[in-house]
Design an enzyme around this catalytic site. Structure first.
Site, PDB file in Angstrom:
ATOM      1  CG  HIS A 120     192.416 -37.829   4.167  1.00  9.15           C
ATOM      2  ND1 HIS A 120     192.605 -36.839   3.293  1.00  9.15           N
ATOM      3  CD2 HIS A 120     193.603 -38.574   4.509  1.00  9.15           C
ATOM      4  CE1 HIS A 120     194.327 -37.170   3.451  1.00  9.15           C
ATOM      5  NE2 HIS A 120     194.587 -38.203   4.025  1.00  9.15           N
ATOM      6  CB  ILE A 121     192.079 -42.024   0.072  1.00  7.10           C
ATOM      7  CG1 ILE A 121     192.212 -43.077  -0.458  1.00  7.10           C
ATOM      8  CG2 ILE A 121     193.624 -41.225   0.325  1.00  7.10           C
ATOM      9  CD1 ILE A 121     192.785 -43.405  -1.836  1.00  7.10           C
ATOM     10  CG  HIS A 122     189.557 -44.396   5.048  1.00  2.91           C
ATOM     11  ND1 HIS A 122     189.025 -43.474   4.528  1.00  2.91           N
ATOM     12  CD2 HIS A 122     188.683 -45.306   5.359  1.00  2.91           C
ATOM     13  CE1 HIS A 122     187.474 -43.767   4.562  1.00  2.91           C
ATOM     14  NE2 HIS A 122     187.414 -44.864   5.089  1.00  2.91           N
ATOM     15  CG  LEU A 123     194.941 -50.195   2.616  1.00  4.87           C
ATOM     16  CD1 LEU A 123     194.014 -50.516   1.300  1.00  4.87           C
ATOM     17  CD2 LEU A 123     196.305 -50.256   2.388  1.00  4.87           C
TER      18      LEU A 123
END
Length: 253
Positions: A120-123
């Site tokens: 899951h993409i996370h900044l």
DNA sequence: GTTCTAGAAC
DNA sequence: GTTCTAGAAC
């Protein structure tokens, strides 16, 4: 210690109601994102901003930066914009907290790992110090080193999205074989570029660098505070002007 | 992503 | 002998 689950972030992003998450996990949420405390912060402040799983995006579209950029481009732009907007808010919360706890502000980085370990993409939004007990090995350190290339700043991703399509598609590849070797490079201070033989030596040096910045910034703030307190107030300036006029009128000037 | 630990490095 | 790294984890 909870077992490491590579899909824990996805499970957070899929919650219909993020406020049901424990306060120790969740910082804030909006319709499109949630921001959590990194469980193993690599800097003094370290948060993750995640896009929530909302149609038409699916969990698999949002697996990582590569899958987001590979998908529909306007949807990718929208997801990155949500992360950027909420990243900016998190940044300003961190700045307030820096002043409260440490009485000075320092830089904050926002970016993505080229090859993340968690789904899951996370900044990442983290303070520019890399001083933390959870910062333990070379891989940890190089993954956030701002000049190594493994940590891709949010502004770089925004530029890719605006660039011509051939450059965009080249940069969007994010091949592990290209990025993973960067994690094995020598331990180099991101501020002064000196090399260090071991993590304990580097960590002691980074702590010293941060403390030196703290001292410098606090001295600057103190100087500004004095300058302001010695500045004449508007009222005093008005009174000076009035007394000047009185003198001129009385012909004694 | 972490913990654990064997054995390399000093 | 102690510190530190880096690979396994069924």
């Amino acid at each position: 210690m909870p077992l490491p689950s590579p899909t824990i972030l996805r499970s957070y992003a899929q919650r219909p109601d993020p406020s049901s998450l424990p306060a120790s996990v969740l910082l804030t949420h909006t319709d499109h994102t949630l921001t959590i405390f990194d469980a193993y912060p690599k800097s003094i402040f370290h948060f993750l901003v995640l896009p929530r799983v909302i149609a038409p995006s699916t969990a698999s579209d949002l697996t990582n930066l590569r899958t987001v950029l590979k998908g529909d481009k306007s949807r990718a732009q929208e997801v990155i914009r949500w992360l950027a907007e909420d990243g900016m808010k998190v940044r300003s919360m961190i700045q307030d907290e820096m002043l409260k706890r440490y009485h000075f502000k320092w830089n904050i980085w926002m970016g993505f790992h080229a090859v993340p370990s968690m789904e899951h993409i996370h900044l990442h939004v983290l303070s520019a110090d890399l001083c933390s007990p959870a910062m333990k090995n070379k891989k940890h350190y190089n993954s956030f080193h701002p000049k190594r290339g493994f940590f891709i700043s949010l502004s770089d991703v925004q530029e890719w999205l605006e660039a011509d399509p051939s450059y965009f598609s080249t940069m969007s590849q994010l091949k592990p074989s290209q990025y993973e070797p960067l994690l094995k490079e020598p331990l180099e201070c991101w501020r002064c570029n000196n090399d260090f033989k071991t993590m304990p030596l580097l960590k002691a040096h980074l702590q010293g660098e941060w403390e030196a910045e703290a001292k410098l910034e606090k001295a600057k703030l103190e100087k500004k505070r004095k300058r302001v307190s010695e500045e004449p107030t508007d009222k005093a300036v008005e009174e000076d002007e009035r007394s000047e006029k009185r003198l001129a009128k009385s012909g004694l000037d």
